[in-house]
Design a protein around this motif. Structure first.
Motif, PDB file in Angstrom:
ATOM      1  N   GLN A  88     102.381  73.644 -35.685  1.00 42.29           N
ATOM      2  CA  GLN A  88     101.998  72.269 -35.339  1.00 42.29           C
ATOM      3  C   GLN A  88     100.735  72.266 -34.502  1.00 42.29           C
ATOM      4  O   GLN A  88      99.825  71.459 -34.727  1.00 42.29           O
ATOM      5  N   LEU A 108      97.766  73.005 -36.803  1.00 49.07           N
ATOM      6  CA  LEU A 108      97.344  71.878 -37.648  1.00 49.07           C
ATOM      7  C   LEU A 108      96.705  70.781 -36.809  1.00 49.07           C
ATOM      8  O   LEU A 108      95.774  70.096 -37.284  1.00 49.07           O
ATOM      9  N   ASP A 109      97.170  70.610 -35.580  1.00 47.28           N
ATOM     10  CA  ASP A 109      96.535  69.629 -34.693  1.00 47.28           C
ATOM     11  C   ASP A 109      95.118  70.072 -34.354  1.00 47.28           C
ATOM     12  O   ASP A 109      94.182  69.264 -34.343  1.00 47.28           O
ATOM     13  N   THR A 125      92.861  69.465 -37.310  1.00 48.20           N
ATOM     14  CA  THR A 125      92.543  68.039 -37.430  1.00 48.20           C
ATOM     15  C   THR A 125      91.465  67.636 -36.432  1.00 48.20           C
ATOM     16  O   THR A 125      90.509  66.927 -36.778  1.00 48.20           O
ATOM     17  N   ASN A 148     100.383  73.112 -27.968  1.00 48.58           N
ATOM     18  CA  ASN A 148      99.050  72.516 -27.960  1.00 48.58           C
ATOM     19  C   ASN A 148      98.300  72.824 -26.669  1.00 48.58           C
ATOM     20  O   ASN A 148      97.096  73.102 -26.698  1.00 48.58           O
ATOM     21  N   MET A 186      96.922  62.195 -28.012  1.00 54.28           N
ATOM     22  CA  MET A 186      98.047  62.732 -28.766  1.00 54.28           C
ATOM     23  C   MET A 186      99.337  62.168 -28.177  1.00 54.28           C
ATOM     24  O   MET A 186      99.729  62.510 -27.066  1.00 54.28           O
ATOM     25  N   MET A 242      96.560  60.759 -32.425  1.00 58.03           N
ATOM     26  CA  MET A 242      97.407  61.692 -33.149  1.00 58.03           C
ATOM     27  C   MET A 242      98.865  61.486 -32.761  1.00 58.03           C
ATOM     28  O   MET A 242      99.169  60.946 -31.701  1.00 58.03           O
ATOM     29  N   PRO A 273     102.668  63.870 -33.748  1.00 60.61           N
ATOM     30  CA  PRO A 273     103.282  64.884 -34.612  1.00 60.61           C
ATOM     31  C   PRO A 273     104.408  64.345 -35.471  1.00 60.61           C
ATOM     32  O   PRO A 273     104.839  65.014 -36.412  1.00 60.61           O
ATOM     33  N   ILE A 300      97.080  60.347 -38.208  1.00 61.83           N
ATOM     34  CA  ILE A 300      98.446  60.854 -38.293  1.00 61.83           C
ATOM     35  C   ILE A 300      98.769  61.354 -39.699  1.00 61.83           C
ATOM     36  O   ILE A 300      99.384  62.410 -39.870  1.00 61.83           O
ATOM     37  N   GLU A 313      96.582  62.423 -41.825  1.00 59.05           N
ATOM     38  CA  GLU A 313      95.767  63.630 -42.029  1.00 59.05           C
ATOM     39  C   GLU A 313      96.431  64.848 -41.392  1.00 59.05           C
ATOM     40  O   GLU A 313      96.337  65.963 -41.920  1.00 59.05           O
ATOM     41  N   GLN A 314      97.112  64.651 -40.270  1.00 61.37           N
ATOM     42  CA  GLN A 314      97.841  65.761 -39.654  1.00 61.37           C
ATOM     43  C   GLN A 314      98.872  66.334 -40.625  1.00 61.37           C
ATOM     44  O   GLN A 314      99.035  67.554 -40.721  1.00 61.37           O
TER      45      GLN A 314
END
Length: 319
Positions: free
Chosen positions: A146, A149-150, A153, A181, A227, A268, A270, A291, A293-294
């Protein structure tokens, strides 16, 4: 794309158990590889990189995005993907995690994707199997893919990670997403702020290296990225907030609070979202939100991770 056996290594370790063990070079290489797979995923191309490999997805907690994206990622790379339902497995009959590990290991899988409700459970399982293990989220501990991918993005929108100001807002205390993160983004040179009620901030939050705020109005000005996190009620064993209405009043993201951040700030989440609790629907569906796109980046990142670990398996077999 050439086969995995002809590619240079991306990860040093046999498993991906957390962000904490990744170097800047490894993170960069994974993001670069994932960037290549964005194109592959959009074209719905099927590759043979994992042909002959068996991938087992073992989720002890419910999941939609993570499990589905790992399944799609494995299939697009040519793996034989098996989703094990814990509810109908021997685990529901009292089998221990270690017995499950022994059973799975006897099936000779190559890649094992695990989500578990207890921190450290995935690492324990990794010590008992001979395949590569990927942590798909363990308790309050970590959720490395996660965070990857964040980061992908953010990099696609901001062109970099270094110097980007990221405000992570909400239930930080119970969030493995927030922890991963914070580790990854700070390692890559981003400035991280955490914002939430004092009851939902981790103990000794300042030691995590992030700037700590208890008011959205103080933490959002100048942010490049916002986020939002959901309230993780399933991990709460007490009253951490007065009510959802009060929570939204003070810590929910609405148009007024979004206006405090930079004009080109992205939003953003998750997922899954609690609309009207941590985020207004108009913001979640608005032009600043990335979101969806995440979710798309999740498939590309997980393809990159599976590819990278498959290379390690091939290298070990050839040694």
């Amino acid at each position: 794309m050439p086969e995995a056996t002809h590619k240079p290594p991306v990860l040093r370790a046999r498993h991906l158990l957390g962000v904490a063990g990744l170097s800047v070079d490894e993170i960069t290489a994974l993001l670069d590889l994932a960037e290549e797979y964005v194109i592959t995923a959009r074209r719905r191309e099927k590759l043979n990189i994992l042909r002959g490999r068996t991938q087992i997805n073992l989720f002890f907690e419910p999941s939609t995005r993570t499990q589905s994206s790992f399944e799609i990622a494995g299939q697009r790379l040519g793996a034989d993907v098996v989703n094990m339902s814990v509810k109908t497995s021997s685990v529901s009959k009292g089998e221990t995690l270690l017995d499950t590990a022994v059973t799975l290991n006897a099936m000779n899988p190559d890649l094992l994707v695990v989500r578990h409700q207890h921190s450290g459970a995935v690492e324990l399982l990794a010590q008992k199997v001979s395949c590569a293990v990927i942590n798909a989220g363990d308790g309050w501990h970590e959720h490395p893919t996660q965070a990857l991918l964040d980061a992908l993005t953010i990099r696609r929108h901001k062109g970099r990670l270094e110097g980007v100001v990221v405000a992570i807002c909400g239930d930080i205390r119970h969030s493995r997403v927030a922890r991963s993160n914070m580790l990854l983004l700070q390692r890559m040179g981003a400035r991280v702020r955490i914002i939430g009620p004092s009851t939902l901030l981790p103990p000794q939050a300042a030691r995590l290296g992030a700037e700590v705020f208890t008011r959205m109005e103080d933490g959002l000005p100048g942010a490049d990225v916002i986020m939002m996190l959901r309230l993780q009620k399933e991990r709460m064993d007490g009253a951490f907030i007065p009510s959802e209405r009060e929570y939204y009043r003070f810590w929910g993201l609405n148009a007024q609070r979004l206006a405090l951040a930079k004009k080109d700030a992205i939003v953003m989440h998750p997922g899954p979202m609690n609309r009207g609790v941590e985020i207004d629907s108009a913001i979640a569906d608005g032009p600043r939100a990335v979101i969806r796109e995440q979710v798309e980046m999740g498939v590309a990142v997980r393809m990159a991770v599976l590819d990278a670990l498959a290379r390690n398996l091939q290298r070990e077999a050839a040694a």
